[in-house]
Design a protein around this motif. Structure first.
Motif, PDB file in Angstrom:
ATOM      1  N   SER A 213       0.829  -1.212   0.000  1.00 28.15           N
ATOM      2  CA  SER A 213       0.000   0.000   0.000  1.00 28.15           C
ATOM      3  C   SER A 213       0.856   1.251   0.000  1.00 28.15           C
ATOM      4  O   SER A 213       2.030   1.222   0.389  1.00 28.15           O
ATOM      5  N   ALA A 214       0.254   2.331  -0.464  1.00 27.69           N
ATOM      6  CA  ALA A 214       0.893   3.643  -0.420  1.00 27.69           C
ATOM      7  C   ALA A 214      -0.168   4.633   0.048  1.00 27.69           C
ATOM      8  O   ALA A 214      -1.226   4.740  -0.574  1.00 27.69           O
ATOM      9  N   ALA A 215       0.107   5.310   1.166  1.00 27.67           N
ATOM     10  CA  ALA A 215      -0.886   6.227   1.726  1.00 27.67           C
ATOM     11  C   ALA A 215      -0.304   7.612   1.974  1.00 27.67           C
ATOM     12  O   ALA A 215      -1.022   8.525   2.375  1.00 27.67           O
ATOM     13  N   THR A 216       1.007   7.770   1.727  1.00 28.68           N
ATOM     14  CA  THR A 216       1.647   9.080   1.931  1.00 28.68           C
ATOM     15  C   THR A 216       2.436   9.424   0.661  1.00 28.68           C
ATOM     16  O   THR A 216       2.774   8.523  -0.120  1.00 28.68           O
ATOM     17  N   PRO A 217       2.759  10.712   0.470  1.00 31.54           N
ATOM     18  CA  PRO A 217       3.556  11.076  -0.714  1.00 31.54           C
ATOM     19  C   PRO A 217       4.876  10.312  -0.771  1.00 31.54           C
ATOM     20  O   PRO A 217       5.313   9.907  -1.856  1.00 31.54           O
ATOM     21  N   GLU A 218       5.488  10.061   0.374  1.00 32.52           N
ATOM     22  CA  GLU A 218       6.769   9.334   0.398  1.00 32.52           C
ATOM     23  C   GLU A 218       6.574   7.896  -0.067  1.00 32.52           C
ATOM     24  O   GLU A 218       7.368   7.365  -0.844  1.00 32.52           O
ATOM     25  N   GLU A 219       5.505   7.277   0.429  1.00 35.80           N
ATOM     26  CA  GLU A 219       5.234   5.891   0.011  1.00 35.80           C
ATOM     27  C   GLU A 219       4.901   5.838  -1.483  1.00 35.80           C
ATOM     28  O   GLU A 219       5.240   4.882  -2.171  1.00 35.80           O
ATOM     29  N   ASP A 221       6.166   7.848  -3.714  1.00 35.02           N
ATOM     30  CA  ASP A 221       7.454   7.991  -4.422  1.00 35.02           C
ATOM     31  C   ASP A 221       8.084   6.621  -4.653  1.00 35.02           C
ATOM     32  O   ASP A 221       8.652   6.359  -5.724  1.00 35.02           O
ATOM     33  N   ALA A 222       7.982   5.743  -3.662  1.00 34.85           N
ATOM     34  CA  ALA A 222       8.570   4.393  -3.788  1.00 34.85           C
ATOM     35  C   ALA A 222       7.854   3.626  -4.910  1.00 34.85           C
ATOM     36  O   ALA A 222       8.495   2.902  -5.680  1.00 34.85           O
ATOM     37  N   VAL A 223       6.531   3.831  -5.025  1.00 34.19           N
ATOM     38  CA  VAL A 223       5.750   3.157  -6.069  1.00 34.19           C
ATOM     39  C   VAL A 223       6.165   3.693  -7.445  1.00 34.19           C
ATOM     40  O   VAL A 223       6.397   2.944  -8.389  1.00 34.19           O
ATOM     41  N   THR A 224       6.269   5.023  -7.533  1.00 37.95           N
ATOM     42  CA  THR A 224       6.654   5.665  -8.799  1.00 37.95           C
ATOM     43  C   THR A 224       8.039   5.186  -9.230  1.00 37.95           C
ATOM     44  O   THR A 224       8.268   4.909 -10.406  1.00 37.95           O
ATOM     45  N   ASP A 225       8.955   5.102  -8.264  1.00 35.46           N
ATOM     46  CA  ASP A 225      10.322   4.675  -8.588  1.00 35.46           C
ATOM     47  C   ASP A 225      10.354   3.222  -9.058  1.00 35.46           C
ATOM     48  O   ASP A 225      11.173   2.863  -9.902  1.00 35.46           O
ATOM     49  N   ALA A 226       9.468   2.395  -8.497  1.00 44.04           N
ATOM     50  CA  ALA A 226       9.491   0.960  -8.811  1.00 44.04           C
ATOM     51  C   ALA A 226       8.915   0.671 -10.195  1.00 44.04           C
ATOM     52  O   ALA A 226       9.351  -0.251 -10.869  1.00 44.04           O
ATOM     53  N   ALA A 227       7.942   1.481 -10.625  1.00 42.06           N
ATOM     54  CA  ALA A 227       7.236   1.182 -11.875  1.00 42.06           C
ATOM     55  C   ALA A 227       8.104   1.435 -13.095  1.00 42.06           C
ATOM     56  O   ALA A 227       8.764   2.462 -13.201  1.00 42.06           O
ATOM     57  N   GLU A 228       8.098   0.464 -13.990  1.00 43.11           N
ATOM     58  CA  GLU A 228       8.842   0.601 -15.253  1.00 43.11           C
ATOM     59  C   GLU A 228       7.880   0.386 -16.414  1.00 43.11           C
ATOM     60  O   GLU A 228       6.825  -0.226 -16.251  1.00 43.11           O
ATOM     61  N   GLY A 229       8.273   0.823 -17.588  1.00 40.87           N
ATOM     62  CA  GLY A 229       7.515   0.539 -18.814  1.00 40.87           C
ATOM     63  C   GLY A 229       6.046   0.892 -18.676  1.00 40.87           C
ATOM     64  O   GLY A 229       5.685   1.966 -18.205  1.00 40.87           O
ATOM     65  N   SER A 248     -10.050   5.035  -3.885  1.00 43.42           N
ATOM     66  CA  SER A 248      -8.791   4.282  -3.769  1.00 43.42           C
ATOM     67  C   SER A 248      -8.496   3.642  -5.119  1.00 43.42           C
ATOM     68  O   SER A 248      -9.386   3.546  -5.978  1.00 43.42           O
ATOM     69  N   VAL A 249      -7.246   3.231  -5.297  1.00 46.51           N
ATOM     70  CA  VAL A 249      -6.858   2.512  -6.515  1.00 46.51           C
ATOM     71  C   VAL A 249      -6.066   1.281  -6.085  1.00 46.51           C
ATOM     72  O   VAL A 249      -5.135   1.399  -5.281  1.00 46.51           O
ATOM     73  N   THR A 250      -6.447   0.118  -6.609  1.00 48.85           N
ATOM     74  CA  THR A 250      -5.677  -1.095  -6.314  1.00 48.85           C
ATOM     75  C   THR A 250      -5.238  -1.738  -7.620  1.00 48.85           C
ATOM     76  O   THR A 250      -6.055  -1.946  -8.521  1.00 48.85           O
ATOM     77  N   VAL A 251      -3.956  -2.011  -7.741  1.00 48.22           N
ATOM     78  CA  VAL A 251      -3.422  -2.744  -8.895  1.00 48.22           C
ATOM     79  C   VAL A 251      -3.244  -4.188  -8.438  1.00 48.22           C
ATOM     80  O   VAL A 251      -2.571  -4.434  -7.420  1.00 48.22           O
ATOM     81  N   GLU A 267      -5.724  -7.159  -1.345  1.00 47.94           N
ATOM     82  CA  GLU A 267      -4.742  -8.003  -2.044  1.00 47.94           C
ATOM     83  C   GLU A 267      -4.255  -7.243  -3.281  1.00 47.94           C
ATOM     84  O   GLU A 267      -5.075  -6.884  -4.130  1.00 47.94           O
ATOM     85  N   GLY A 268      -2.953  -6.971  -3.375  1.00 46.60           N
ATOM     86  CA  GLY A 268      -2.439  -6.166  -4.486  1.00 46.60           C
ATOM     87  C   GLY A 268      -1.775  -4.919  -3.926  1.00 46.60           C
ATOM     88  O   GLY A 268      -1.443  -4.861  -2.745  1.00 46.60           O
ATOM     89  N   THR A 269      -1.568  -3.932  -4.781  1.00 45.67           N
ATOM     90  CA  THR A 269      -0.981  -2.660  -4.331  1.00 45.67           C
ATOM     91  C   THR A 269      -2.089  -1.610  -4.274  1.00 45.67           C
ATOM     92  O   THR A 269      -2.669  -1.268  -5.306  1.00 45.67           O
ATOM     93  N   THR A 270      -2.399  -1.144  -3.062  1.00 45.46           N
ATOM     94  CA  THR A 270      -3.462  -0.153  -2.906  1.00 45.46           C
ATOM     95  C   THR A 270      -2.875   1.237  -2.697  1.00 45.46           C
ATOM     96  O   THR A 270      -1.969   1.420  -1.889  1.00 45.46           O
TER      97      THR A 270
END
Ligand code: ADP
Length: 289
Positions: A213-219, A221-229, A248-251, A267-270
């Protein structure tokens, strides 16, 4: 609360579990809007017709499709044509009274057509003209709510209705994740993006590194950094959905039993609205579709 589900078009995505899950949710009186992609099917049909798909890169490095006139024709055949009808047919077999719509129907998804795109080719910046793409600016949520309150389940595909500079409309391509995001924002819904991976992984090749999950701008950032393509687009779409008012958004993976119910249960990335705190006013990054 309404759930907007986006089902991916990758070859490795099997919609069966998701469709059965839509049926259980609808049976339990939940409102669901299904949206879908289908780039792979468009590419396959283009190949059968002897045409190579064109992909371009923006100066900021985002890769997207260049949709010339003939590609747009194939889009219309494949997306609201075959793929949408197949999904509606399957849902009808599951007992769901599904209604297929493209973004052009009832001005469901409308925006400005963008016919010239800035691209980077062999390291050089260029303007490429004749693109049939656009960015969604408005959603006819009233149309979706009318259908939902009548007991119908909308199944939405691109193209969208693109306004020409000189007036009039042209059907244009738009990214399916962003279309789903616009709808989820307009309905204040939970958005579930089902794809061929079980979420966004810190290391894209290692499922065990999934970010839950990501619930803060810092968290975030970690999602943005991880995503490719292509995952980069899903993360941008998630941000747009939340900016537009999605809850909310869940992948999550499509390839599971009850993938939507599981995603709504975490279940997934929320990604939650709290990720927007710092940069809600930031300019969206320019992309091609
Ligand atoms: P769809 O067709 O379902 O919309 P995409 O192919 O556009 O899906 O995006 C899903 C793909 O994103 C995955 O198959 C994976 O290869 C890629 N990907 C890139 N970065 C990541 C990451 N950090 N975590 C998981 N998958 C990633």
């Amino acid at each position: 609360m309404t759930t907007v589900v986006k089902i991916g078009g990758a070859r490795a995505v099997d919609p069966e579990g998701a469709l059965a899950d839509v049926a259980s949710l609808v049976e339990a009186d939940e409102e669901v809007v299904l949206t879908h992609g289908g780039s792979t099917a468009v590419d396959e049909t283009l190949a059968e017709l002897g045409k190579e798909p064109t992909y371009v890169e923006t100066p900021s490095g985002v890769v997207g499709r260049f949709t010339d006139e003939r590609t747009m024709d194939v889009f219309k055949m494949v997306m609201p044509g075959k793929l949408n009808t197949d999904l509606v047919e399957s849902l009808q077999n599951e007992g769901v009274d599904a209604v297929g719509l493209s973004g052009t129907d009832g001005k469901l998804l409308e925006g400005k057509r963008k016919s010239a795109v800035r691209v980077k080719e062999n390291g050089k910046k260029k303007i490429k003209r004749g693109d049939h793409s656009g960015t969604i600016e408005s959603v006819n949520d009233d149309l979706l709510e009318t259908l939902l309150s009548g007991g119908y389940t909308p199944v939405v595909s691109v193209p969208v209705l693109g306004r020409e500079k000189g007036g009039g409309y042209t059907a244009v391509n738009a990214d399916a994740d962003r279309a789903a995001a616009a709808i989820a924002g307009a309905l204040g819904a939970n958005l579930v993006v089902l794809t061929d991976v079980s979420g966004i992984y810190e290391n894209p090749d290692d499922e065990s590194t999934r970010i839950d999950s990501a619930a803060t701008p810092e968290e975030f950032d970690a999602v943005t950094d991880a995503a490719e393509g292509f995952m980069t687009k899903k993360v941008m779409a998630a941000e747009e959905a939340l900016e537009g008012g999605a809850a909310s958004v869940t992948v999550a993976t499509a390839n599971a039993d009850e993938p939507i119910t599981s995603a709504l249960a975490g279940e997934g990335t929320t990604i939650e609205p709290g990720v927007l705190a710092d940069d809600a006013d930031a300019e969206p990054e320019e992309t091609v579709q």
